[in-house]
Design an enzyme around this catalytic site. Structure first.
Site, PDB file in Angstrom:
ATOM      1  N   HIS A  79       0.833  -1.208   0.000  1.00  0.00           N
ATOM      2  CA  HIS A  79       0.000   0.000   0.000  1.00  0.00           C
ATOM      3  C   HIS A  79       0.869   1.260   0.000  1.00  0.00           C
ATOM      4  CE1 HIS A  79      -3.153  -2.893   1.395  1.00  0.00           C
ATOM      5  NE2 HIS A  79      -3.858  -2.166   0.544  1.00  0.00           N
ATOM      6  N   ASN A  80       1.621   1.417  -1.077  1.00  0.00           N
ATOM      7  CA  ASN A  80       2.509   2.565  -1.226  1.00  0.00           C
ATOM      8  C   ASN A  80       2.104   3.372  -2.460  1.00  0.00           C
ATOM      9  OD1 ASN A  80       3.545   1.086  -3.456  1.00  0.00           O
ATOM     10  ND2 ASN A  80       4.874  -0.057  -2.055  1.00  0.00           N
ATOM     11  N   SER A  81       2.929   4.322  -2.862  1.00  0.00           N
ATOM     12  CA  SER A  81       2.507   5.210  -3.950  1.00  0.00           C
ATOM     13  C   SER A  81       2.476   4.509  -5.313  1.00  0.00           C
ATOM     14  CB  SER A  81       3.405   6.455  -4.014  1.00  0.00           C
ATOM     15  OG  SER A  81       4.678   6.146  -4.527  1.00  0.00           O
TER      16      SER A  81
ATOM     17  N   HIS B 256       1.163   1.496  -5.776  1.00  0.00           N
ATOM     18  CA  HIS B 256      -0.216   0.975  -5.806  1.00  0.00           C
ATOM     19  C   HIS B 256      -1.198   2.106  -6.125  1.00  0.00           C
ATOM     20  CE1 HIS B 256      -4.017  -0.832  -4.629  1.00  0.00           C
ATOM     21  NE2 HIS B 256      -4.161   0.075  -3.670  1.00  0.00           N
TER      22      HIS B 256
ATOM     23  N   HIS C 286      -6.481   7.463  -2.315  1.00  0.00           N
ATOM     24  CA  HIS C 286      -7.313   6.488  -1.601  1.00  0.00           C
ATOM     25  C   HIS C 286      -6.607   5.671  -0.531  1.00  0.00           C
ATOM     26  CE1 HIS C 286      -5.632   3.261  -4.098  1.00  0.00           C
ATOM     27  NE2 HIS C 286      -6.237   2.416  -3.282  1.00  0.00           N
ATOM     28  N   ASP C 287      -5.280   5.594  -0.538  1.00  0.00           N
ATOM     29  CA  ASP C 287      -4.554   4.842   0.496  1.00  0.00           C
ATOM     30  C   ASP C 287      -3.452   5.667   1.156  1.00  0.00           C
ATOM     31  OD1 ASP C 287      -5.746   2.318   0.834  1.00  0.00           O
ATOM     32  OD2 ASP C 287      -4.778   1.504  -0.961  1.00  0.00           O
TER      33      ASP C 287
END
Length: 445
Positions: free
Chosen positions: A192-194, A196, A232-233
């Site tokens: 869940h990093n940039s 993604h 979104h994350d």
């Protein structure tokens, strides 16, 4: 009449959602007859079903076992309940200041073509000049953009769609926001990093180009969809909502155990927008800002995987009652229908790894499993039950991907493909090919 229609639609969707849950439970009961199948079905139930959780005090971890500092959790300076000073500021998981972190003098000197300073602009152009193609290699974009995939992708999409002109967005504000946003995706989180976030933004951009949706959404709705995908994350700690709830983390306390991470991503993103240098919506009218904020919240909250069944039920209902114009374009004439399509679109984009070229999909699987395993390691150290799929010493990766596709990803994409028929057929074909490959890799027991 309108109220009656909405209530009827709601009750049909609720019935469909209940039916899907019953069907899934029945399917999974067969699947879980083996030990590995049981772990996978437990993971699917825990992640993708929004169940009314009974309060089970015994499963909560003792406060003395909670590791200090996980997302600024209990034991951090900010929690002082008796003094009435509970979480009065939005704080990043990585304890970064939520302030503008990039030098505007650098940005305004010369805005780079793709929003990033790189010695590989020519190689980057090979990918970003074909930004509408499904399955574009976001790992290469990351490599050639100086590890700034989210900035490069989102800046390019905004340019391609002429959003800077339409909404009078100062280019320096857009760059300042994107660079700062990307800084608030944690680099040491495996999945869940940039990268993604950039991939979901690419997928969202491609899905918006579906012929069945041509001219359906307004420029404001399109910008909202791209912005929602990009944020979104943000500030994801690489831990699940359930872990944050079980460890009584500060975020779970702040959001009352409800869509904990999704609420946090929204709060961080809107907090970043409060910096004047980062405010890309500075020239929107008050009404446009209100509409955008409502839609962004609705879309990012829809990325909570526990909402999957409700979203799928709404989508199924829409497919069965869909209205199309003479040109074959969908008719979405009220906010409820429009937002449901956009919520499902971002949900599809978020669950699109298995539809991508196999080599990319395999890389994504490696990353998500490592993130799960790191959470499992924390749970083991804290004396907690290890969450399904999070035990690195008891993993069934190939079988889990087949189950994930069969029970979650394929039903969703199949329904989306029905909605925009025939625009998503190639995506569905790739998904089925990837499923067959993982099936072929399951070790013979």
């Amino acid at each position: 009449d309108q109220l009656e229609t909405i209530q009827t639609h709601r009750s049909v969707s609720d019935m469909a959602s209940s039916k899907f849950k019953r069907m899934l439970n029945k399917e999974l009961s067969h699947f879980s007859e083996s030990k590995s199948g049981n772990q996978i079905s437990e993971y699917i139930c825990n992640t993708f079903l929004d169940k009314d959780q009974e309060c089970d005090i015994e499963t909560r971890v003792r406060p003395d076992l909670v590791e200090e500092g996980v997302d600024g959790g209990p034991g951090g300076d900010d929690v002082d309940i008796e003094g009435g000073r509970v979480m009065c500021t939005i704080k990043g998981v990585g304890n970064k200041s939520l302030h503008h972190t990039n030098s505007l003098s650098v940005i305004t000197a010369k805005v780079p073509k793709y929003g990033v300073h790189t010695t590989h602009e020519e190689e980057l152009s090979h990918y970003l000049d074909n930004i509408d193609v499904w399955g574009i290699d976001v790992f290469k974009i990351s490599e050639f953009s100086n590890l700034r995939p989210l900035t490069a992708v989102t800046f390019t999409v905004f340019q391609e769609r002429d959003l800077l002109t339409i909404f009078k967005i100062p280019p320096s504000n857009l760059l300042a926001l994107l660079l700062t946003l990307e800084d608030h995706y944690l680099k040491d989180v495996p999945y869940h990093n940039s990268t993604h976030a950039a991939d979901v933004t690419l997928s969202m951009n491609a899905l918006l180009n579906s012929k069945a949706l041509e001219s359906v959404f307004t420029p404001l709705e399109i910008m909202t969809a791209i912005f929602s995908a990009a944020i979104h994350d943000v500030d994801h700690p690489g831990l699940t909502n359930q872990y944050l709830i079980n460890t009584s983390s500060e975020l779970a306390l702040m959001y009352n155990d409800e869509s904990v991470l999704e609420n946090h991503h929204l709060a961080v993103a809107f907090k970043l927008l409060q910096n004047p240098d980062c405010d890309i919506f500075v020239n929107l009218t008050r009404k446009q800002k209100q509409t955008l904020r409502k839609m962004v919240i609705d879309m990012v909250l829809a990325t909570d995987m526990s909402k999957h069944m409700s979203l799928l039920a709404d989508l199924k209902t829409m497919v069965e009652t869909k209205k199309v114009a003479g040109s074959g374009v969908l008719l979405l004439d009220n906010y409820t229908d429009r937002i449901q399509v956009l919520q499902n679109m971002v949900h599809c984009a978020d669950l699109s790894n298995p539809t991508k070229p196999l080599e990319a999909y395999k890389l994504w699987v490696d990353r998500i499993m490592e993130e799960f395993f790191q959470q499992g390691d924390k749970e083991r150290e804290a004396g907690l039950d290890i969450s399904p799929m999070c035990d690195r010493y008891n993993a069934t990766i190939e079988k889990s991907q087949v189950g994930f596709i069969d029970y979650i990803v394929h039903p969703l994409w199949e329904t989306w493909a029905d909605l925009v028929h025939p625009d998503a057929q190639d995506i569905l074909d790739a998904l089925e090919d990837n499923r067959d490959w993982y099936q072929s890799q399951i070790p013979v027991s």
